[in-house]
Design an enzyme around this catalytic site. Structure first.
Site, PDB file in Angstrom:
ATOM      1  N   GLY A  13       0.794  -1.222   0.000  1.00  0.00           N
ATOM      2  CA  GLY A  13       0.000   0.000   0.000  1.00  0.00           C
ATOM      3  C   GLY A  13       0.828   1.275   0.000  1.00  0.00           C
ATOM      4  N   ILE A  14       0.382   2.237   0.793  1.00  0.00           N
ATOM      5  CA  ILE A  14       1.051   3.527   0.869  1.00  0.00           C
ATOM      6  C   ILE A  14       2.502   3.361   1.329  1.00  0.00           C
ATOM      7  CG2 ILE A  14       1.115   5.712   2.130  1.00  0.00           C
ATOM      8  CD1 ILE A  14      -1.948   5.679   2.108  1.00  0.00           C
ATOM      9  N   ASN A  80       4.303   5.120   9.141  1.00  0.00           N
ATOM     10  CA  ASN A  80       3.158   4.835   8.271  1.00  0.00           C
ATOM     11  C   ASN A  80       2.284   3.702   8.795  1.00  0.00           C
ATOM     12  OD1 ASN A  80       1.694   4.555   5.517  1.00  0.00           O
ATOM     13  ND2 ASN A  80       2.681   2.560   5.791  1.00  0.00           N
ATOM     14  N   TYR A 144     -10.180   5.048  15.388  1.00  0.00           N
ATOM     15  CA  TYR A 144      -9.312   5.486  14.299  1.00  0.00           C
ATOM     16  C   TYR A 144      -9.208   7.011  14.275  1.00  0.00           C
ATOM     17  CZ  TYR A 144      -7.296   5.778   9.618  1.00  0.00           C
ATOM     18  OH  TYR A 144      -6.464   6.040   8.544  1.00  0.00           O
ATOM     19  N   LYS A 148      -5.688   9.180  14.963  1.00  0.00           N
ATOM     20  CA  LYS A 148      -5.097  10.058  13.955  1.00  0.00           C
ATOM     21  C   LYS A 148      -5.071  11.512  14.422  1.00  0.00           C
ATOM     22  CE  LYS A 148      -3.986   6.977  10.902  1.00  0.00           C
ATOM     23  NZ  LYS A 148      -2.560   6.715  10.565  1.00  0.00           N
ATOM     24  N   THR A 181      -5.713   1.254  -1.589  1.00  0.00           N
ATOM     25  CA  THR A 181      -4.766   0.366  -0.923  1.00  0.00           C
ATOM     26  C   THR A 181      -5.471  -0.939  -0.572  1.00  0.00           C
ATOM     27  OG1 THR A 181      -5.290   1.103   1.328  1.00  0.00           O
ATOM     28  CG2 THR A 181      -3.619   2.362   0.116  1.00  0.00           C
TER      29      THR A 181
END
Length: 244
Positions: A13-14, A80, A144, A148, A181
């Site tokens: 993914g990222i 990440n 989540y 963040k 992703t």
């Protein structure tokens, strides 16, 4: 001595896009991930080094130090690694899920920042991968969102600390919107209609489409390099206008 860039959650993914971009830019990249098979394959494909890392484990971070020092001097850390269990009613969210999300997404980034500040004796760059969800909150994703938003605040705190101490370490964050992703695709599949979920996600972004991992990697590469030498404590939205 080689300039080392560590990318946590770099097996796919990222994270993988970031690792690939930093390798192209000349860094000695260390992909740090719990997914050993995927991580080793990814590292081999881009000429990087793989290290198994559970970001919630202080012991694993200590072991990573030895890997970094065997390959050069740490110049870039990209925090990440993250988890997202998907939407759920608040009243049904198990406490252990809340704790797991906060542990990976926030505690893990703290441990990474601490390691970087200890190792970057002649300066460097920390880039945290935050989320548009930490700004444009989602009611069904409290863990989540909180993790963040906390990561965004941690970014600014670390930037201020390093600046005032004269450490030469910059700390910034990129805040992606929806990006194609494997993790996002798993969340879409969990809705029962992945195609509809994908279309709805695109419609939420004023630009009209969701992002690609390379969109985030480009921003991370800029923040990691000398062109961003006057940028620290910034929260840079790379979200197709989602948070407007």
């Amino acid at each position: 001595m080689a300039d080392v860039a560590v990318v946590t959650g770099g097996a796919e993914g990222i994270g993988l896009a970031i690792a690939r971009r930093l390798a192209v830019d000349g860094a000695r990249v260390v992909i740090a991930d719990t997914a050993v098979e995927k991580g080793e394959a990814a590292a081999a494909a881009i000429g990087a080094v793989f290290a198994r890392l559970d970001v919630t484990s202080e012991e694993d971070w200590a072991n990573l130090v030895a890997v970094v020092q065997a390959n050069g001097e740490l110049r870039v850390l990209v925090n990440n690694a993250g988890v997202n269990p998907g939407p759920a009613p608040l009243e049904e969210l198990p406490f252990e899920v809340w704790r797991r999300v906060l542990s990976v997404n926030l505690d893990g980034a703290f441990l990474g920042c601490r390691m970087a500040v200890r190792l970057m004796k002649t300066g460097g760059a920390i880039v945290n991968v935050g989320s548009a969800a930490g700004v444009r909150v989602v009611g069904e994703m409290p863990a989540y969102v909180a993790s963040k938003a906390g990561l965004h605040a941690l970014t600014r705190s670390v930037a201020l600390y390093c600046g005032r101490k004269g450490l030469g370490v910059r700390c910034n964050a990129v805040l992606p919107g929806s990006v194609e992703t494997p993790m996002v695709e798993r969340l879409r599949t969990g809705t029962g209609d992945a195609a509809a979920a994908r279309a709805r996600s695109a419609s939420l972004h004023p630009i009209g489409f969701v992002g690609a991992p390379n969109d985030i990697a480009d921003a991370v590469a800029w923040l990691s390099g000398p062109q961003a030498r006057f940028v620290t404590g910034a929260l840079i939205s790379v979200d197709g206008g989602l948070t407007l």
